[in-house]
Design a protein around this motif. Structure first.
Motif, mmCIF file in Angstrom:
data_model
loop_
_atom_site.group_PDB
_atom_site.id
_atom_site.type_symbol
_atom_site.label_atom_id
_atom_site.label_comp_id
_atom_site.label_asym_id
_atom_site.label_seq_id
_atom_site.Cartn_x
_atom_site.Cartn_y
_atom_site.Cartn_z
ATOM 1 N N SER A 112 0.822 -1.207 0.000
ATOM 2 C CA SER A 112 0.000 0.000 0.000
ATOM 3 C C SER A 112 0.853 1.252 0.000
ATOM 4 N N LEU A 113 2.067 1.122 -0.548
ATOM 5 C CA LEU A 113 3.004 2.242 -0.645
ATOM 6 C C LEU A 113 3.252 2.856 0.725
ATOM 7 N N GLU A 114 3.358 2.004 1.720
ATOM 8 C CA GLU A 114 3.620 2.469 3.083
ATOM 9 C C GLU A 114 5.089 2.819 3.173
ATOM 10 N N TYR A 141 -2.464 9.493 0.694
ATOM 11 C CA TYR A 141 -2.932 8.340 -0.067
ATOM 12 C C TYR A 141 -4.002 8.736 -1.087
ATOM 13 N N GLY A 142 -5.156 9.185 -0.618
ATOM 14 C CA GLY A 142 -6.270 9.446 -1.518
ATOM 15 C C GLY A 142 -5.998 10.523 -2.542
ATOM 16 N N ILE A 143 -5.459 11.662 -2.112
ATOM 17 C CA ILE A 143 -5.225 12.774 -3.032
ATOM 18 C C ILE A 143 -4.024 12.505 -3.926
ATOM 19 N N TRP A 144 -2.941 11.971 -3.351
ATOM 20 C CA TRP A 144 -1.743 11.709 -4.162
ATOM 21 C C TRP A 144 -2.019 10.642 -5.209
ATOM 22 N N TYR A 145 -2.662 9.544 -4.806
ATOM 23 C CA TYR A 145 -3.071 8.530 -5.780
ATOM 24 C C TYR A 145 -4.028 9.134 -6.814
ATOM 25 N N GLY A 146 -4.886 10.052 -6.359
ATOM 26 C CA GLY A 146 -5.821 10.685 -7.281
ATOM 27 C C GLY A 146 -5.126 11.476 -8.373
ATOM 28 N N SER A 147 -4.042 12.167 -8.026
ATOM 29 C CA SER A 147 -3.303 12.920 -9.048
ATOM 30 C C SER A 147 -2.670 11.989 -10.072
ATOM 31 N N TYR A 169 -10.176 6.029 -0.088
ATOM 32 C CA TYR A 169 -9.371 6.271 1.106
ATOM 33 C C TYR A 169 -10.096 7.120 2.143
ATOM 34 N N PHE A 170 -11.077 7.890 1.741
ATOM 35 C CA PHE A 170 -11.909 8.568 2.734
ATOM 36 C C PHE A 170 -12.640 7.524 3.575
ATOM 37 N N TYR A 171 -13.134 6.492 2.903
ATOM 38 C CA TYR A 171 -13.808 5.416 3.634
ATOM 39 C C TYR A 171 -12.823 4.649 4.514
#
Length: 327
Positions: A10-12, A109-115, A161-163
């Motif tokens: 998960s790109l941790e 996670y959510g925003i960076w993956y979104g870009s 990722y919000f969820y």
């Protein structure tokens, strides 16, 4: 079958600074990123203003995905990068609080993956806008081939990722001495297949596909430029391709080293690149957020001219005509 370690999946990113990394390097890196932020923020604001304030630019289909990329990268720049570099310098989470920790995780996670997802859609949509314009000529087709994919690629990872971060039922143990206040709590109970799905679908495959689709677009453009020159859209097509090329290069160059390490480590060699992964390679993924507004600026000559006038406050000379003197 070798399985991917959960603390790496998960790109941790393991941002715990290795003891061999000198404090001098950390300070130099902090200064470089700080300078990048200081100069990038006004560039973001200027580019966004130009696109949103002008009706023609705002309504242009090829600018819609660019607006979303700018928004997501800007959030990543001012939130994720700021907190990450502050943590690297002080070894603790600044302004520590649960809401800050959750917001940091969501943006990381959510925003960076979104870009990255939006970059993938941009590399696909350019083929439609340049070579298959019939697919977006009517309002129904624009809805099907433009707006629906744009909404999907914009909201898929932020919604997921919000969820997982704000709603998923799990206990989050916050730690102000750990990057992003600790691992995402859902990682403790998520099935192993999700880790592979996460890092491949949200990061590795999209970046590789951006490189492939961008290269194919440039080759198609060079092969068919004689035909496109006869069309009235030649200049617009060239600008769209230059814009995509500049933006995609920033992702490919600075994300590819990390992707190579991800692939090799997940293939059964967990120690590969371990000594250079953090902080050298892992922090390179923040560079595109600094470069993106400049890449878009350079692809638009009129924007570049207006920015030059704004920065240097050039004043037009007042020409006094002979009639004015006589009067």
């Amino acid at each position: 079958m070798n399985t991917m370690p959960r603390n790496f999946s998960s790109l941790e990113i393991n941002d715990e600074i290795d003891k061999s990394v000198s404090d001098i390097w950390i300070q130099i890196e902090f200064f470089l990123f700080l300078m990048g932020q200081i100069f990038a923020i006004p560039c973001y604001l200027f580019v966004m203003y130009h696109i949103l304030a002008h009706r023609t630019a705002r309504r242009a289909l090829h600018n819609h995905v660019i607006i979303m990329i700018l928004l997501y990268c800007f959030l990543d720049l001012i939130i994720d990068l700021s907190l990450t570099m502050s943590y690297s310098l002080s070894k603790s989470v600044p302004l520590f609080s649960p809401i800050l920790c959750l917001t940091w995780q969501f943006v990381d996670y959510g925003i960076w993956y979104g870009s990255i997802s939006l970059m993938l859609w941009a590399s696909i949509e350019r083929h439609i806008l340049v070579f298959h314009t019939k697919l977006v000529r009517t309002s129904q087709r624009r809805l099907l081939f433009h707006y629906i994919p744009l909404i999907f690629f914009s909201l898929y990872t932020p919604t997921l990722y919000f969820y997982l971060i704000f709603i998923y039922p799990c206990h989050m143990a916050y730690d102000d001495k750990t990057i992003r206040c600790g691992s995402l709590c859902y990682l403790k109970s998520a099935p192993i297949w999700f880790f592979y799905y996460d890092i491949l679908t949200h990061y590795v495959v999209p970046v590789l596909l951006v490189a492939v689709f961008s290269a194919i677009l440039i080759l198609r453009f060079l092969k068919q430029r004689s035909r496109l020159k006869r069309a009235t859209k030649w200049r617009q097509c060239r600008k769209m391709i230059i814009q995509l090329g500049l933006v995609s290069i920033s992702y490919i160059v600075f994300d590819l080293p990390y992707i190579i390490i991800v692939i090799v480590q997940s293939s059964g060699h967990p120690e590969f690149g371990h000594k250079i992964l953090s902080p050298y390679i892992s922090h390179m993924v923040y560079v595109p957020a600094i470069i993106v507004p400049y890449a878009i600026l350079l692809s638009l000559p009129r924007l570049k001219q207006k920015l030059r006038v704004l920065l240097f406050w050039k004043r037009t000379r007042r020409i006094i005509s002979p009639m004015t003197i006589i009067q």
